[in-house]
Design a protein around this motif. Sequence first.
Motif, mmCIF file in Angstrom:
data_model
loop_
_atom_site.group_PDB
_atom_site.id
_atom_site.type_symbol
_atom_site.label_atom_id
_atom_site.label_comp_id
_atom_site.label_asym_id
_atom_site.label_seq_id
_atom_site.Cartn_x
_atom_site.Cartn_y
_atom_site.Cartn_z
ATOM 1 N N ASP A 5 23.679 42.750 -15.695
ATOM 2 C CA ASP A 5 24.019 41.350 -15.913
ATOM 3 C C ASP A 5 25.545 41.177 -15.918
ATOM 4 O O ASP A 5 26.301 42.143 -15.999
ATOM 5 N N ILE A 12 33.066 39.024 -13.705
ATOM 6 C CA ILE A 12 33.435 37.691 -13.208
ATOM 7 C C ILE A 12 34.340 37.826 -11.985
ATOM 8 O O ILE A 12 34.142 37.155 -10.973
ATOM 9 N N TRP A 52 34.758 30.587 -14.761
ATOM 10 C CA TRP A 52 33.481 31.267 -14.968
ATOM 11 C C TRP A 52 33.480 32.090 -16.254
ATOM 12 O O TRP A 52 32.444 32.234 -16.908
ATOM 13 N N LEU A 56 30.410 31.369 -18.689
ATOM 14 C CA LEU A 56 29.398 32.413 -18.853
ATOM 15 C C LEU A 56 29.636 33.323 -20.051
ATOM 16 O O LEU A 56 28.679 33.748 -20.700
ATOM 17 N N GLU A 58 31.716 32.571 -22.622
ATOM 18 C CA GLU A 58 32.133 31.766 -23.760
ATOM 19 C C GLU A 58 33.475 32.225 -24.341
ATOM 20 O O GLU A 58 33.701 32.186 -25.545
ATOM 21 N N LEU A 99 22.669 35.941 -17.743
ATOM 22 C CA LEU A 99 23.905 35.267 -17.337
ATOM 23 C C LEU A 99 24.000 35.109 -15.828
ATOM 24 O O LEU A 99 24.592 34.139 -15.346
ATOM 25 N N GLU A 102 22.063 32.084 -15.317
ATOM 26 C CA GLU A 102 22.865 30.965 -15.829
ATOM 27 C C GLU A 102 23.944 30.575 -14.815
ATOM 28 O O GLU A 102 24.201 29.384 -14.602
ATOM 29 N N ALA A 103 24.577 31.550 -14.192
ATOM 30 C CA ALA A 103 25.606 31.271 -13.186
ATOM 31 C C ALA A 103 25.025 30.461 -12.033
ATOM 32 O O ALA A 103 25.628 29.482 -11.581
ATOM 33 N N ARG A 106 24.197 26.869 -13.271
ATOM 34 C CA ARG A 106 25.415 26.062 -13.436
ATOM 35 C C ARG A 106 26.026 25.707 -12.089
ATOM 36 O O ARG A 106 26.528 24.598 -11.900
#
Length: 127
Positions: A5, A12, A52, A56, A58, A99, A102-103, A106
Amino acid sequence: MTIHDITTIEDIKLLVNTFYEKVQNDDLIGPVFNEKMIGRWPEHLEKMYRFWQTLLLEEHTYSGSPFPPHKQLPVNQTHFDRWMEIFTKTVDSLFVGKLAEEAKLRAANMAYMFNYKIEYFRNQGNQ
């Protein structure tokens, strides 16, 4: 390479660098990006790392409004579809997990909203 992940800034950077390398070489969206980014790719990539990372991981390193620089781009739904295709394939080739999903979610939401807003402003100019 073991697929895992997205968990670090290095992940990133790998995602962003791999994605934008594909974008720059794409026949459809490459010319739009390359014309807009002449001499500014390093600056753009740094901004995307922070963007990002904030979304992702935070880790709040990005501030700003992502939409305004895109408002006048000569793009339409076809361009956003290609952007999403490249982004999704890039994520899937490098990562798997919460994640990573999630990427993609988003990115899809952003592509939809950017396209909607660009069309809206374009249509407002024609009235």
